[in-house]
Enzyme design. Structure first.
Site, PDB file in Angstrom:
ATOM      1  N   THR A 132      23.991 -33.674  33.579  1.00  0.00           N
ATOM      2  CA  THR A 132      22.777 -33.398  32.934  1.00  0.00           C
ATOM      3  C   THR A 132      21.563 -34.019  33.858  1.00  0.00           C
ATOM      4  OG1 THR A 132      21.454 -32.908  31.180  1.00  0.00           O
ATOM      5  CG2 THR A 132      22.465 -35.043  31.127  1.00  0.00           C
ATOM      6  N   LYS A 138      18.541 -34.854  26.291  1.00  0.00           N
ATOM      7  CA  LYS A 138      19.816 -34.746  25.982  1.00  0.00           C
ATOM      8  C   LYS A 138      20.364 -35.976  26.226  1.00  0.00           C
ATOM      9  CE  LYS A 138      21.360 -29.988  27.549  1.00  0.00           C
ATOM     10  NZ  LYS A 138      22.036 -29.279  28.551  1.00  0.00           N
ATOM     11  N   ASP A 185      26.097 -27.488  27.723  1.00  0.00           N
ATOM     12  CA  ASP A 185      25.088 -26.549  27.694  1.00  0.00           C
ATOM     13  C   ASP A 185      24.588 -25.898  26.154  1.00  0.00           C
ATOM     14  OD1 ASP A 185      23.564 -24.763  29.754  1.00  0.00           O
ATOM     15  OD2 ASP A 185      24.582 -22.908  28.542  1.00  0.00           O
ATOM     16  N   PHE A 214      12.459 -32.766  21.929  1.00  0.00           N
ATOM     17  CA  PHE A 214      12.137 -32.300  23.417  1.00  0.00           C
ATOM     18  C   PHE A 214      12.388 -30.601  23.024  1.00  0.00           C
ATOM     19  CE2 PHE A 214      16.528 -30.885  24.895  1.00  0.00           C
ATOM     20  CZ  PHE A 214      17.277 -31.543  24.036  1.00  0.00           C
ATOM     21  N   GLY A 215      12.163 -29.787  24.005  1.00  0.00           N
ATOM     22  CA  GLY A 215      12.311 -28.387  24.100  1.00  0.00           C
ATOM     23  C   GLY A 215      11.825 -27.788  22.902  1.00  0.00           C
ATOM     24  N   ASP A 259      12.233 -28.302  19.814  1.00  0.00           N
ATOM     25  CA  ASP A 259      11.945 -28.999  18.539  1.00  0.00           C
ATOM     26  C   ASP A 259      10.751 -28.655  17.735  1.00  0.00           C
ATOM     27  OD1 ASP A 259      14.568 -30.075  18.829  1.00  0.00           O
ATOM     28  OD2 ASP A 259      13.958 -31.870  19.744  1.00  0.00           O
ATOM     29  N   HIS A 293      23.027 -29.779  16.264  1.00  0.00           N
ATOM     30  CA  HIS A 293      23.751 -28.983  16.795  1.00  0.00           C
ATOM     31  C   HIS A 293      24.740 -29.975  17.768  1.00  0.00           C
ATOM     32  CE1 HIS A 293      20.113 -28.717  18.932  1.00  0.00           C
ATOM     33  NE2 HIS A 293      20.543 -28.406  20.226  1.00  0.00           N
TER      34      HIS A 293
END
Ligand code: ITT
Length: 192
Positions: free
Chosen positions: A7, A12, A68, A151-152, A154, A179
């Site tokens: 990654t 992550k 992923d 992140f992302g 969230d 997840h």
């Protein structure tokens, strides 16, 4: 024990390190020659396998994993899905992806805001045995960006049973229910 994780995503990596404190986790960024392979798969599993295999080729004797993940929104026909990292363009930042998501939802009247995060980890043991692990987290998409942790997506994802976004709930809570946490709990069993 060492785990090599394919990654380039810092968020992550931090979660893997927090959730697997007994492993020494390394990434491709430590290797002088590595170019991330194109994620040409049609599923999270295919893309996780592409990432894991590319790194396994360079670290054949180690445990190597690819992960992923992405967000599926019911009212957007499960988009952005496997395109989550690049939803707003090939080099999009998290804020741009989130802004596009809220915009796409605002264009539709009475859009279904139910969503889920998906995570797939493909991991190879030192002898090359493959294991595939899935995790998910159901929730809804908030109407605005709330919170600063994580992140992302969230700041716009409210987990089922909660009233705050993951970014408001904070990393300790996220690492109990996410997840990725669900998948990593399964992954841990491989090392027992
Ligand atoms: P690597 O492929 O290098 O691991 P990436 O960011 O490109 O990094 P993915 O292709 O798996 O990783 O895309 C995952 C995207 O899905 C990520 O960039 C976020 O936008 C979103 N995502 C995944 N898990 C998330 C989480 O826990 N919280 C918020 N957004 C998440």
């Amino acid at each position: 024990m060492e785990l090599w994780l394919a990654t380039g995503n810092r968020g992550k990596l931090i979660e893997f390190k927090t959730l697997l404190p007994n492993l020494s986790i390394h990434t491709q960024t430590e290797l002088p020659v590595f170019s991330a392979p194109p994620e040409t798969g049609k599923t999270f599993e295919e893309n996780a396998r592409i990432k894991a295999r590319a790194l396994k080729a360079l670290r054949p004797d180690n445990w190597v994993a690819g992960e992923d993940s992405g967000l599926e929104v019911v009212g957007l026909n499960n988009l952005p899905g496997i395109h989550s990292a690049r939803y707003a363009g090939p080099k999009a930042r998290d804020q741009e992806n989130v802004a596009k998501l809220l915009k796409m939802m605002s264009l539709r009247s009475a859009v279904n805001r139910e969503a889920q995060f998906q995570c797939c980890i493909v991991i190879y043991s030192p002898d090359g045995t493959e294991s595939v692990i899935h995790g998910h987290l159901k929730g809804t998409i908030s109407k605005k960006v709330l919170g600063t942790d994580g992140f992302g997506y969230d700041p716009v994802f409210i987990p089922e049973g909660e009233t705050k976004t993951l970014a408001e709930l904070g990393t300790t809570k996220k690492n109990q229910i996410s997840h990725r946490a669900m998948a990593i709990r399964q992954l841990q069993k491989l090392f027992l």
